[in-house]
Design an enzyme around this catalytic site. Structure first.
Site, mmCIF file in Angstrom:
data_model
loop_
_atom_site.group_PDB
_atom_site.id
_atom_site.type_symbol
_atom_site.label_atom_id
_atom_site.label_comp_id
_atom_site.label_asym_id
_atom_site.label_seq_id
_atom_site.Cartn_x
_atom_site.Cartn_y
_atom_site.Cartn_z
ATOM 1 N N LYS A 90 -1.849 4.854 0.286
ATOM 2 C CA LYS A 90 -3.025 4.530 -0.527
ATOM 3 C C LYS A 90 -3.622 5.780 -1.173
ATOM 4 O O LYS A 90 -4.186 5.720 -2.252
ATOM 5 C CB LYS A 90 -4.121 3.863 0.324
ATOM 6 C CG LYS A 90 -3.735 2.539 0.915
ATOM 7 C CD LYS A 90 -3.442 2.647 2.399
ATOM 8 C CE LYS A 90 -1.948 2.475 2.661
ATOM 9 N NZ LYS A 90 -1.442 3.004 3.883
ATOM 10 N N ARG A 91 -3.501 6.884 -0.480
ATOM 11 C CA ARG A 91 -4.007 8.144 -1.015
ATOM 12 C C ARG A 91 -3.525 8.416 -2.433
ATOM 13 O O ARG A 91 -4.191 9.050 -3.214
ATOM 14 C CB ARG A 91 -3.521 9.322 -0.153
ATOM 15 C CG ARG A 91 -4.310 9.638 1.048
ATOM 16 C CD ARG A 91 -4.014 11.065 1.536
ATOM 17 N NE ARG A 91 -2.667 11.560 1.313
ATOM 18 C CZ ARG A 91 -1.593 11.182 1.988
ATOM 19 N NH1 ARG A 91 -1.696 10.275 2.918
ATOM 20 N NH2 ARG A 91 -0.425 11.711 1.734
#
Length: 485
Positions: free
Chosen positions: A246-247
RNA sequence: GGCGCUAUCGUCUAGGGGUUAGGACGUCAGAUUCUCAAUCUGAAAACCCGGGUUCGAUUCCCGGUAGCGCUACCA
């Protein structure tokens, strides 16, 4: 020759991410290439983390990508008897044993070993308990997990379709858990039981399972069954070379759909992440992929996901797409963004098509139609500050645009040649460069400094709307206008 | 830490005992002019390091380094 059977086995603990999608794609390509069967299996044995709505989302994403399956979906949560049967078979044959070690105690031992920089493996406390000992513990009601009895010597090897031969000492493999103390199977048990039951011939999955494979092979041996062929796919990384997460922003297939990426473009892009067709072509149709796909030619090293290249590829697909195919997609996008008008399929159909055609060559994503192309589908658009600053500097522009509007409305024919001649004549009369007028008019018609060629814009908008917008722009330009830049 | 895997431009890759190491995205410059995109032309940009084998290694072998993965009663 036995039928080739592959499976894609996502876990509904998140949305379908691009790595999973590529695994699904490679399974699909391999099966289609070899006239095999694609089986879909939902690995939802982790009750805490699995969510039914995520299963549906994964199914939707697969369908959107155009990846279909021939069997399933099978749900592991509905096949628990199968796993227990396999577990007791293994236990009965002495390949598994109950372990009564409390998890927190194991945890402690593991931490101690770690602190001392010692390798930790389950120490076999319960491995050789006598039958009476086991019976006593059971009678005491002590919870137990079922562990696999790993051979203490020898080595396990297999020939991976993409990585080649992989070998591991059995002594490196610990007695892993098959059945949790609550009776739920672990991944290792359920995969093997299912792959066996579903007669999977080729296991194609992420390389994060490479190290697990020997354990599973040991289980096939213990069940005296032949093992499938394995093919592991290198991982997809983010720009920082870390595993995609997700980063890194968008990682799910759905996120790309929402960004206006076409499924065929994403599929093509994913296919080329770790594989290249013999000719080195970049734009490859699903048919060509199926024809040429080869796991042995797949890359062995991890690949960085490059959104820039995806965007380029998407624009290629957009540009090559026949108008009839593009129209409904743009309609979908306009509906989502609230710009769709029923007139576009009726009285204004021609104008709608002209606009789409005009925007088509410069669009990177479907979003561009509703965003940078907004002025083609609604009169409600802003004059961008940047555009006004750049092209609305000259003070007499208001008069010129009014003149232009006047002349355009009197043109005998509102076509490309006439409108251009009309504007250039006016520019000449006023003693200015045509570009000054063109750029100013573009801002008036689209609100933007960046847009397609002016006369094509005029044609797409039609005479009436063009004239009206030029007059509106003149009014906005006049010194008295309140919203002047 | 242990074990496993991997290593060609910034990125995706082709190639392979002798090549000007090829293509694509991106970047930069020029052409085009009506802004941008597209298009065309051109440019910069890579074989991780050290040994060995060989007449000759980027390619084969070994070691190192780095990256990633596994190391759960997650999958």
């Amino acid at each position: 020759m036995t039928e080739l059977r592959v499976r894609f086995a996502p876990s509904p603990t998140g949305y379908l991410h691009v790595g999973g999608a590529r695994t699904a794609l490679y399974n699909w390509l391999y099966a289609r290439r070899h006239a095999g069967t694609v089986i879909l299996r939902i690995e939802d044995t982790d009750a805490d983390r699995s969510k039914p709505e995520l299963t549906q989302a994964i199914l939707d994403s697969l369908e959107w990508l155009g990846l279909d399956w021939d069997e399933g979906p099978y749900y592991q949560s509905e096949r628990l008897e199968l796993y227990r049967a396999r577990a007791s078979q293994l236990e009965r044959q002495g390949h598994a044993y109950p372990c009564f070690c409390p998890p927190d105690e194991l945890q402690k031992k593991r931490q101690t070993a770690e602190a001392a920089h010692r390798a930790w493996k389950y120490d076999g406390t319960c491995r050789d308990l006598s039958e009476p000992d086991r019976a006593r513990r059971r009678a005491q009601g002590r919870p137990w997990a079922l562990r696999f009895r790993t051979p203490e010597s020898g080595r396990t090897a297999f020939d991976d379709l993409v990585f080649g031969r992989i070998e591991l000492e059995n002594s490196e493999i610990e007695d892993f858990v098959l059945l949790r103390s609550d009776g739920q199977p672990t991944y290792h048990l359920s995969v093997v039981a299912d792959d066996l039951d579903l007669r999977i011939t080729h296991v194609i999955r992420g390389a994060d399972h490479l190290s697990n494979t020997p354990k599973q092979i040991l289980m096939y041996h213990a069940l005296s069954s032949s093992q499938p062929v394995f093919a592991h796919l290198p991982l997809i990384l983010g720009p920082d070379k870390q595993r995609l997460s997700k980063r890194h922003g968008a990682t799910s297939v759905g996120a790309y759909r929402d960004q206006g990426i076409l499924p065929e473009a994403l599929m093509n892009f994913l296919a080329l992440l770790g594989w290249a067709p013999p000719g080195g072509k970049e734009i490859v149709s699903p048919e060509e992929m199926v024809e040429q796909f080869d796991l042995a030619a797949a890359s062995k090293s991890n690949a960085v996901f490059d959104p820039e290249k995806l965007a380029w590829m998407n624009s290629e697909y957009l540009r090559r797409m026949p108008l009839e195919a593009l129209l409904p997609r743009v309609r979908g996008e306009l509906e989502i963004s609230g710009l769709w008008s029923s007139a576009f399929s009726g009285s204004e159909r021609q104008r709608f098509e002209d606009s789409v055609r005009l925007l088509q060559t410069r669009a990177r994503t479907l979003k561009d139609f509703s965003e940078s192309g907004r002025a083609f589908f609604t009169d409600d658009f802003p004059y961008e500050l940047e555009a006004r600053r750049k092209f609305w500097k000259e003070s007499r522009l208001a008069d010129w645009l009014r003149d232009l509007a006047q002349r355009l409305s009197n043109l005998s024919s509102f076509d490309l040649e006439q409108t251009e001649k009309c504007l250039r004549d006016l520019a000449e009369e006023k003693g200015i460069r045509a570009g000054v007028l063109i750029n100013a008019a573009r801002v008036g018609l689209t609100g933007q400094a960046v847009a397609p060629g002016l006369f094509e814009v005029m044609r797409a908008l039609g005479r009436e709307r063009t004239v009206r917008r030029l007059e509106r722009a003149a009014a906005a330009l006049a010194p008295s206008a309140p919203d002047r830049a």
